[in-house]
Motif scaffolding. Structure first.
Motif, PDB file in Angstrom:
ATOM      1  N   VAL A  13       0.858  -1.188   0.000  1.00  9.43           N
ATOM      2  CA  VAL A  13       0.000   0.000   0.000  1.00  9.43           C
ATOM      3  C   VAL A  13       0.895   1.240   0.000  1.00  9.43           C
ATOM      4  O   VAL A  13       2.067   1.163   0.353  1.00  9.43           O
ATOM      5  CB  VAL A  13      -0.967   0.033   1.221  1.00  9.43           C
ATOM      6  CG1 VAL A  13      -1.879  -1.181   1.240  1.00  9.43           C
ATOM      7  CG2 VAL A  13      -0.207   0.156   2.546  1.00  9.43           C
ATOM      8  N   GLY A  14       0.320   2.354  -0.398  1.00 13.50           N
ATOM      9  CA  GLY A  14       1.088   3.601  -0.420  1.00 13.50           C
ATOM     10  C   GLY A  14       0.587   4.504  -1.533  1.00 13.50           C
ATOM     11  O   GLY A  14      -0.227   4.091  -2.369  1.00 13.50           O
ATOM     12  N   MET A  15       1.106   5.709  -1.527  1.00 11.24           N
ATOM     13  CA  MET A  15       0.654   6.735  -2.462  1.00 11.24           C
ATOM     14  C   MET A  15       0.992   6.396  -3.920  1.00 11.24           C
ATOM     15  O   MET A  15       1.902   5.628  -4.198  1.00 11.24           O
ATOM     16  CB  MET A  15       1.358   8.053  -2.120  1.00 11.24           C
ATOM     17  CG  MET A  15       0.897   8.695  -0.833  1.00 11.24           C
ATOM     18  SD  MET A  15      -0.619   9.649  -1.045  1.00 11.24           S
ATOM     19  CE  MET A  15      -0.022  11.007  -2.047  1.00 11.24           C
ATOM     20  N   ARG A 107       6.465   4.048   1.923  1.00  9.96           N
ATOM     21  CA  ARG A 107       6.313   5.476   2.171  1.00  9.96           C
ATOM     22  C   ARG A 107       7.312   6.290   1.350  1.00  9.96           C
ATOM     23  O   ARG A 107       8.468   5.881   1.198  1.00  9.96           O
ATOM     24  CB  ARG A 107       6.513   5.787   3.655  1.00  9.96           C
ATOM     25  CG  ARG A 107       5.863   7.087   4.104  1.00  9.96           C
ATOM     26  CD  ARG A 107       6.573   7.659   5.315  1.00  9.96           C
ATOM     27  NE  ARG A 107       7.921   8.083   4.973  1.00  9.96           N
ATOM     28  CZ  ARG A 107       8.223   9.297   4.505  1.00  9.96           C
ATOM     29  NH1 ARG A 107       7.298  10.205   4.330  1.00  9.96           N
ATOM     30  NH2 ARG A 107       9.490   9.587   4.207  1.00  9.96           N
ATOM     31  N   ALA A 108       6.854   7.393   0.807  1.00 10.86           N
ATOM     32  CA  ALA A 108       7.760   8.273   0.073  1.00 10.86           C
ATOM     33  C   ALA A 108       7.404   9.715   0.413  1.00 10.86           C
ATOM     34  O   ALA A 108       6.256  10.010   0.758  1.00 10.86           O
ATOM     35  CB  ALA A 108       7.631   8.028  -1.427  1.00 10.86           C
ATOM     36  N   ASN A 111       7.999  15.267  -2.056  1.00  5.14           N
ATOM     37  CA  ASN A 111       8.964  15.652  -3.098  1.00  5.14           C
ATOM     38  C   ASN A 111       9.235  14.522  -4.071  1.00  5.14           C
ATOM     39  O   ASN A 111       9.222  14.716  -5.288  1.00  5.14           O
ATOM     40  CB  ASN A 111      10.299  16.068  -2.468  1.00  5.14           C
ATOM     41  CG  ASN A 111      10.268  17.527  -2.048  1.00  5.14           C
ATOM     42  OD1 ASN A 111       9.686  18.362  -2.735  1.00  5.14           O
ATOM     43  ND2 ASN A 111      10.883  17.820  -0.920  1.00  5.14           N
ATOM     44  N   ASP A 112       9.483  13.335  -3.533  1.00  6.79           N
ATOM     45  CA  ASP A 112       9.757  12.181  -4.387  1.00  6.79           C
ATOM     46  C   ASP A 112       8.522  11.789  -5.196  1.00  6.79           C
ATOM     47  O   ASP A 112       8.623  11.426  -6.368  1.00  6.79           O
ATOM     48  CB  ASP A 112      10.248  10.985  -3.550  1.00  6.79           C
ATOM     49  CG  ASP A 112      11.682  11.183  -3.071  1.00  6.79           C
ATOM     50  OD1 ASP A 112      12.412  11.983  -3.704  1.00  6.79           O
ATOM     51  OD2 ASP A 112      12.065  10.567  -2.067  1.00  6.79           O
ATOM     52  N   LEU A 113       7.363  11.847  -4.544  1.00  7.61           N
ATOM     53  CA  LEU A 113       6.120  11.501  -5.251  1.00  7.61           C
ATOM     54  C   LEU A 113       5.912  12.467  -6.410  1.00  7.61           C
ATOM     55  O   LEU A 113       5.532  12.064  -7.514  1.00  7.61           O
ATOM     56  CB  LEU A 113       4.925  11.562  -4.295  1.00  7.61           C
ATOM     57  CG  LEU A 113       4.944  10.571  -3.128  1.00  7.61           C
ATOM     58  CD1 LEU A 113       3.817  10.900  -2.146  1.00  7.61           C
ATOM     59  CD2 LEU A 113       4.822   9.137  -3.632  1.00  7.61           C
ATOM     60  N   TYR A 114       6.190  13.725  -6.158  1.00  8.62           N
ATOM     61  CA  TYR A 114       6.029  14.760  -7.184  1.00  8.62           C
ATOM     62  C   TYR A 114       6.944  14.466  -8.379  1.00  8.62           C
ATOM     63  O   TYR A 114       6.522  14.474  -9.527  1.00  8.62           O
ATOM     64  CB  TYR A 114       6.359  16.126  -6.581  1.00  8.62           C
ATOM     65  CG  TYR A 114       6.294  17.253  -7.574  1.00  8.62           C
ATOM     66  CD1 TYR A 114       5.067  17.780  -7.980  1.00  8.62           C
ATOM     67  CD2 TYR A 114       7.461  17.785  -8.121  1.00  8.62           C
ATOM     68  CE1 TYR A 114       5.007  18.804  -8.912  1.00  8.62           C
ATOM     69  CE2 TYR A 114       7.410  18.803  -9.048  1.00  8.62           C
ATOM     70  CZ  TYR A 114       6.178  19.318  -9.440  1.00  8.62           C
ATOM     71  OH  TYR A 114       6.124  20.322 -10.361  1.00  8.62           O
ATOM     72  N   ILE A 154       8.163   0.907   5.112  1.00  8.18           N
ATOM     73  CA  ILE A 154       9.476   1.020   4.471  1.00  8.18           C
ATOM     74  C   ILE A 154       9.560   2.365   3.771  1.00  8.18           C
ATOM     75  O   ILE A 154       8.669   2.734   3.004  1.00  8.18           O
ATOM     76  CB  ILE A 154       9.661  -0.121   3.422  1.00  8.18           C
ATOM     77  CG1 ILE A 154       9.839  -1.476   4.109  1.00  8.18           C
ATOM     78  CG2 ILE A 154      10.825   0.164   2.491  1.00  8.18           C
ATOM     79  CD1 ILE A 154      11.227  -1.727   4.642  1.00  8.18           C
ATOM     80  N   ASP A 155      10.646   3.099   4.039  1.00  6.47           N
ATOM     81  CA  ASP A 155      10.853   4.372   3.362  1.00  6.47           C
ATOM     82  C   ASP A 155      11.474   4.131   2.005  1.00  6.47           C
ATOM     83  O   ASP A 155      12.543   3.558   1.921  1.00  6.47           O
ATOM     84  CB  ASP A 155      11.781   5.245   4.211  1.00  6.47           C
ATOM     85  CG  ASP A 155      10.982   6.261   4.988  1.00  6.47           C
ATOM     86  OD1 ASP A 155      10.457   7.182   4.330  1.00  6.47           O
ATOM     87  OD2 ASP A 155      10.862   6.100   6.207  1.00  6.47           O
ATOM     88  N   SER A 156      10.791   4.578   0.955  1.00  2.00           N
ATOM     89  CA  SER A 156      11.318   4.288  -0.374  1.00  2.00           C
ATOM     90  C   SER A 156      12.455   5.236  -0.737  1.00  2.00           C
ATOM     91  O   SER A 156      13.398   4.863  -1.402  1.00  2.00           O
ATOM     92  CB  SER A 156      10.208   4.303  -1.424  1.00  2.00           C
ATOM     93  OG  SER A 156      10.001   5.595  -1.901  1.00  2.00           O
ATOM     94  N   GLY A 157      12.395   6.458  -0.267  1.00  2.00           N
ATOM     95  CA  GLY A 157      13.497   7.410  -0.460  1.00  2.00           C
ATOM     96  C   GLY A 157      14.038   7.440  -1.877  1.00  2.00           C
ATOM     97  O   GLY A 157      13.301   7.275  -2.832  1.00  2.00           O
TER      98      GLY A 157
END
Ligand code: S3P
Length: 172
Positions: A13-15, A107-108, A111-114, A154-157
Motif C-alpha cells: 500500500v502507499g501513495m 512510504r515516500a 517531493n519524491d512523489l512529485y 518502508i521508506d522508499s526514499g
C-alpha cells in the motif's frame, strides 16, 4: 526467506508514485510469488483505462470496483498484491488487507512523489494545475490510513530497487 513466508501474501500500500508496482514486481521474482496489480486487474475486467472509469462512473464508481476486485484477489494464495493508492480509504478494505497477508506501506516524501508523477496522464486525481499541493493534501489525508493498514513501513526514499527489496526482505 521463501520458506519462512510460505504461501503468505505480501500486500503493498502507499501513495501514487511510491513504487508499489516496481517493488512488487522485483519482490515477486525474489520471493517466487505471483505479482498482481489491482488497477491492472480492474482495467482488464472493464476493458478500459482507469481515467475512463473515473469519467463515466466517477471516483465512487471506481472505488466500488476497486473494493470488489480486492475482495476477490485476497482469496488467492502466494501473491504479491500492489493496491491502488486509494484502496485504504475504505475502512473495510483496510481490515480486509490486514488480515489477508503481510501489508507493507511503501512510504515516500511528497517531493519524491512529485518527481515520479509529474508527467503522468493516467491518474485522474493528479490532473491538476498544482500537483505538489494535491499530492501534499492526499498525503496528509492518507498517511495515517496507510500506517493503520500496514504491518511493516518502508521508506522508499531515493534508493534503487535492489537496495529497497533487500531492505524489505530483512524486515519480513
Ligand atoms: C489512486 C491511485 C491509482 C489508481 C487511481 C486512484 C488513488 O493507483 O487506483 O488512479 O486514489 O491514489 P496507483 O497508486 O497504482 O497509482
Amino acid at each position: 526467506i521463501q520458506k519462512k513466508l510460505g504461501h503468505t501474501n505480501v500486500i503493498l500500500v502507499g501513495m501514487m508514485g511510491a513504487g508499489k508496482t516496481t517493488i512488487g514486481k522485483a519482490l515477486s521474482s525474489f520471493l517466487g510469488k505471483t505479482f498482481i496489480d489491482s488497477d491492472h486487474e480492474i482495467q482488464e475486467r472493464t476493458g478500459v483505462k482507469i481515467p475512463v472509469i473515473f469519467e463515466i462512473e466517477g471516483e465512487a464508481g471506481f472505488r466500488k470496483r476497486e473494493s470488489e476486485v480486492l475482495a476477490e484477489l485476497v482469496e488467492k494464495k502466494n501473491i504479491i498484491l500492489a493496491t491502488g493508492g486509494g484502496a485504504v480509504l475504505n475502512d473495510e478494505n483496510r481490515q480486509l488487507l490486514r488480515r489477508s497477508g503481510i501489508v507493507i506501506y511503501l512510504r515516500a516524501s511528497v517531493n519524491d512523489l512529485y518527481r515520479r508523477t509529474r508527467h503522468d496522464k493516467n491518474r485522474p486525481l493528479l490532473q491538476t494545475q498544482n500537483l505538489y499541493a494535491r499530492l501534499n493534501e492526499l498525503y496528509m489525508q492518507r498517511d495515517a490510513l496507510y500506517r493503520e493498514s500496514a504491518h511493516v513501513i518502508i521508506d522508499s526514499g531515493k534508493q534503487g530497487v535492489r537496495f529497497l527489496v533487500q531492505k524489505l526482505i530483512n524486515r519480513l
